[in-house]
Design a protein around this motif. Structure first.
Motif, short mmCIF file in Angstrom:
data_model
loop_
_atom_site.label_atom_id
_atom_site.label_comp_id
_atom_site.label_asym_id
_atom_site.label_seq_id
_atom_site.Cartn_x
_atom_site.Cartn_y
_atom_site.Cartn_z
N ASN A 149 0.83 -1.23 -0.03
CA ASN A 149 0.11 0.08 -0.06
C ASN A 149 0.98 1.38 -0.04
N GLY A 175 -2.57 3.66 3.34
CA GLY A 175 -1.62 3.86 2.65
C GLY A 175 -1.20 5.46 3.04
N GLN A 223 -3.38 -0.05 5.59
CA GLN A 223 -3.83 -0.31 4.07
C GLN A 223 -4.48 0.94 3.64
#
Length: 287
Positions: A25, A283, A281
């Motif tokens: 990610n 990012g 996740q």
């Protein structure tokens, strides 16, 4: 500026999965931490795991991200064993290991419950310098003895140097613009970067803010001069869930001169492995 993520809590399997999520990610680094038995409310309920074993597992299942721990408590490591572990993870990762290092926290019972361990801050600081000096000598590939302030050994030889000849070292340095503590700051200037802290009673209280980062970066530039090479400045903080707000937070820190944002969630009462994975996740923000 690059973005790292600290796996503060979770089983070894959860932390390896978290590191893979970081790589997938867009994060630039994954960092675990180095504690054994913390005598602190909340923290004493969470299991701890060997950082080099975790990083070895992460190294074997990732390809790109930088690896380390925030931070390695070098005064309680035997330097010859530390050198071997560093070489192992460095080799497995293809040279992706970095070493943020410090004196360790006095609430770790690996200091306070073991007779003969250095517990005074001054002694731990001397040992930190000795272990770093010993580690650097081990990267030469040649046989060496060591005669430091508190550490003395006969001959050792590690014939395989690190992948890139040495491993970057980022010592913790305490920043105070009015009275810069020269010992910890000078230590960082001898190496490759700094993990800045201010004086505080908790991990969050000790985080330097953007203005303090700006002051520190200016001071470092004056000390190192215009021809000095790259030097990392590591900011620890928590990005907002809103992407626009997170991008604004990151831009402010990047403009102050930090080279790394370290996503740091430490509250043991609210931080869960599931929350860490969810955050990874999402990012990092785009700058």
């Amino acid at each position: 500026m690059r973005f790292g993520f600290i796996g503060s809590y979770g089983t070894p399997a959860q932390q390896v999965a978290l590191a893979r999520a970081c790589e997938d990610n867009g994060w630039d680094g994954f960092f675990t931490w180095d504690g054994i038995s913390l005598d602190e409310p909340g923290f004493d309920a969470h299991p701890t795991y060997d950082p080099f074993a975790l990083l070895a597992a992460v190294a074997a299942t990732t390809e790109r991200i930088t690896l380390g721990a925030m931070v390695f408590a070098l005064p309680r490591h035997r330097p010859w064993e530390l050198a071997q572990r560093v070489l192992t993870v460095d080799s497995l990762s293809g040279g992706r290991l970095v070493l943020p290092v410090g004196v360790g926290v006095p609430s770790d019972q690996a200091f306070t419950s073991v007779p003969g361990q250095a517990t005074a801050l001054r002694d731990r600081a001397h040992l930190l310098d000795d272990v770093l000096g010993w580690l650097e000598r081990s990267w030469s590939g040649e046989s060496f003895d060591y005669d430091g302030e508190l550490l003395h050994t006969g001959p050792f030889r590690f014939p395989a140097p690190p992948v890139h000849g040495r491993v970057p070292v980022w010592p913790v340095g305490v920043w105070d613009a009015q009275r810069p503590p020269r010992r910890s700051l000078d230590r960082a200037l001898r190496w490759d970067g700094i993990v800045p802290q201010v004086r505080g009673d908790s991990p969050e209280d000790a985080e330097a803010g953007p203005e303090q980062i700006r002051e520190l970066v200016s001071w470092i530039a004056e000390q190192r001069g215009p021809d000095a090479g790259p030097f990392d400045v590591v900011f620890q903080g928590r990005l907002d869930d809103d992407p626009a707000t997170a991008a604004q937070q990151a831009r402010e820190v990047a403009d102050a001169g930090a080279t790394w944002w370290m996503e740091s969630w430490w509250d043991p009462t609210t931080t869960t492995p599931e929350r860490l994975l969810e955050r990874a996740q999402q990012g990092p923000p785009a700058l």
